[in-house]
Design a protein around this motif. Structure first.
Motif, mmCIF file in Angstrom:
data_model
loop_
_atom_site.group_PDB
_atom_site.id
_atom_site.type_symbol
_atom_site.label_atom_id
_atom_site.label_comp_id
_atom_site.label_asym_id
_atom_site.label_seq_id
_atom_site.Cartn_x
_atom_site.Cartn_y
_atom_site.Cartn_z
ATOM 1 N N TYR A 281 0.831 -1.204 0.000
ATOM 2 C CA TYR A 281 0.000 0.000 0.000
ATOM 3 C C TYR A 281 0.868 1.259 0.000
ATOM 4 O O TYR A 281 0.626 2.209 -0.762
ATOM 5 C CB TYR A 281 -0.936 -0.011 1.213
ATOM 6 N N SER B 131 1.112 3.977 -3.148
ATOM 7 C CA SER B 131 0.581 5.330 -2.974
ATOM 8 C C SER B 131 1.674 6.388 -2.841
ATOM 9 O O SER B 131 1.391 7.527 -2.490
ATOM 10 C CB SER B 131 -0.324 5.370 -1.736
ATOM 11 N N SER C 138 0.447 10.438 -2.159
ATOM 12 C CA SER C 138 0.503 10.041 -0.761
ATOM 13 C C SER C 138 -0.737 10.464 0.010
ATOM 14 O O SER C 138 -1.194 11.593 -0.089
ATOM 15 C CB SER C 138 1.732 10.651 -0.108
ATOM 16 N N GLU C 139 -1.275 9.513 0.768
ATOM 17 C CA GLU C 139 -2.356 9.825 1.701
ATOM 18 C C GLU C 139 -1.817 10.004 3.110
ATOM 19 O O GLU C 139 -2.462 10.601 3.944
ATOM 20 C CB GLU C 139 -3.374 8.672 1.742
ATOM 21 N N GLU D 220 -7.825 6.639 -3.468
ATOM 22 C CA GLU D 220 -6.799 5.904 -4.209
ATOM 23 C C GLU D 220 -7.357 5.501 -5.572
ATOM 24 O O GLU D 220 -8.439 4.955 -5.674
ATOM 25 C CB GLU D 220 -6.405 4.653 -3.427
#
Length: 459
Positions: free
Chosen positions: A240, A244, A248-249, A259
């Motif tokens: 994950y 990402s 970026s989260e 996403e």
């Protein structure tokens, strides 16, 4: 190193039956007559990391591990043993103790890792790049990945090998793709968004994720909080974070971005290893920076994070005790080519015979063998490339080759043991013949019986 350290001690793994039990959980399995977790603890101690949290699945297993550690390391290490529910997975184990994590960076190490790769180099890589995660990679075992080997038994069909498929950027510093345990023959899916940013990806099937990670604590905790279904660090959290990194989260103020899905490009891959020969221009900015600055037409405020790798040198030893085959291999290595890890000083005959052990007339213990405290062997016995535990009673004319015999085992006259693991308190009556077997604790093998490729254990 001001890292907070978590050792994942596991519990009682089905993959290691009949070697493990509630009384002898994974972490206490003996390697060259020492619990496997002792190799990790001393590895950390060498890097001056002495304040540790050891997480064990199951209350009873945690009690046994805690009792052993406090007896062996009372004056040397400060270890807190935390019990978590069984089968929570590695991500669940960290989630369960995350309120104890306060440092900026967390080092997570598998309790079944036996290695001499310099830990300081992994930490330095992590800090240098201000990464959210840095994974240690090492050469995959030559015999093929340990997960694929059946644990003895009658099933002789070899399953296809399960590898880690690892995608690196041209500088070999950043992880841009990871497919863990993927069968190499299948198609390989790479995100569309990463290809233009990186330019080229080198796909490697000859590297193994050693399950030693440096995490930025805030990022790790945020992912574990947001993704409550994540069970495994290796199979869920790491992929994950890698997926990402250009959108970026983690640590994103306000609502997390959605996403994207369905943006994968399929690259058909027939060959076992697709390795691009890439000349890297090290003076270029990282692809994260180029991407964030909008070199590729993306918005200039694009948030990125870095997933780094530290690739161990090929001369370093690195193995995980996560299967019966790996158990045999690591015992053989630690009394052989990786003898420096055993903590023992070998004799002129290149073996280790405890001063209290007794050998009968014309009995030979070859090189790369260990004979434990208080064990007795009768006349005309032969031991080759094997580990024999403490307080074993071995009769006359016994042959032991490429095997591990644990503690308090009784072996009658004229027995032959090859390529096998004999757990503690087993009784082998005279003339028993074992080849490629695993014998669970306390089992009695009757006189004159012959077994090949069997798992024998008390019901």
């Amino acid at each position: 190193m001001d890292f907070q350290v978590v050792v994942l001690g596991g519990g009682v793994s089905k993959k290691l039956l009949p070697l493990v039990s509630q009384e002898l959980p994974n972490a206490l399995l003996p390697v060259a007559n020492r619990p496997v977790i002792s190799y990790v603890l001393e590895y950390l101690e060498l890097s001056n990391l002495k304040d540790l949290i050891v997480v064990v699945e199951g209350e009873e297993a945690a009690l046994h591990v805690g009792a052993w550690i406090s007896g062996a390391y009372a004056d040397r290490l400060h270890v807190e043993v935390a019990a978590v529910p069984e089968d929570v997975g590695t991500a669940g184990a960290i989630r369960a103790i995350s309120h104890h994590l306060t440092a900026k960076d967390i080092l997570v190490v598998s309790g079944d890792l036996v290695t001499d790769v310099p830990l300081g180099a992994v930490a330095a890589t992590h800090r240098r790049h201000d990464a959210v995660v840095t994974a240690m990679l090492c050469s995959a075992p030559v015999s093929g990945p340990s997960e694929s080997v059946s644990s003895g038994g009658k099933d002789k069909t070899k399953k296809p090998g399960r590898y880690d498929l690892i995608g690196l950027d041209p500088t070999k510093q950043f992880l841009v793709h990871i497919a863990t345990g993927a069968e190499v023959e299948k198609d390989l899916r790479i995100q569309k968004s990463i290809l233009p940013a990186v330019g080229q990806i080198e796909i490697r099937a000859d590297l193994m994720d050693a399950h030693l990670y440096a995490f930025k604590r805030s990022a790790l905790q945020e992912v574990l909080d947001q993704k409550s279904a994540f069970h495994s660090l290796k199979h869920d959290v790491l992929p994950y974070l890698v997926r990402s990194q250009l959108k970026s989260e983690v640590l994103f103020n306000g609502m997390p971005q959605v996403e994207e899905n369905g943006t994968e490009k399929v690259i058909s891959q027939s060959n076992q290893q697709m390795v691009s020969q890439i000349l890297a221009n090290a003076s270029e900015p990282t692809f994260h920076l180029r991407h964030a600055l909008g070199y590729y037409g993306s918005t200039s405020d694009r948030k990125t994070h870095k997933c780094c790798v530290y690739i161990a040198g090929s001369s370093k030893y690195c193995a995980r005790l996560n299967s019966i085959q790996a158990y045999n291999d690591i015992n053989r290595d630690v009394i052989g080519e990786a003898g420096h890890l055993s903590g023992y000083s070998f004799s002129a005959q290149n073996n280790i015979i405890h001063p209290s052990a007794e050998l009968g007339a014309k009995t030979t213990v070859g090189p790369h063998c260990v004979l434990g405290e208080g064990s007795q062997m009768g006349d005309k016995c032969s031991v080759k490339r094997s580990v024999i535990g403490r307080h074993c009673r071995i009769g006359a004319n016994v042959k032991v080759v490429n095997s591990v015999v644990m503690n308090h085992v009784s072996i009658g006259d004229c027995c032959s043991i090859q390529g096998s693991v004999i757990c503690s308190n087993v009784q082998l009556q005279e003339r028993a013949v074992l080849k490629d077997c695993q014998i669970g604790a306390g089992f009695v093998v009757t006189a004159g019986s012959e077994f090949k490729g069997e798992v024998l254990a008390k019901k």
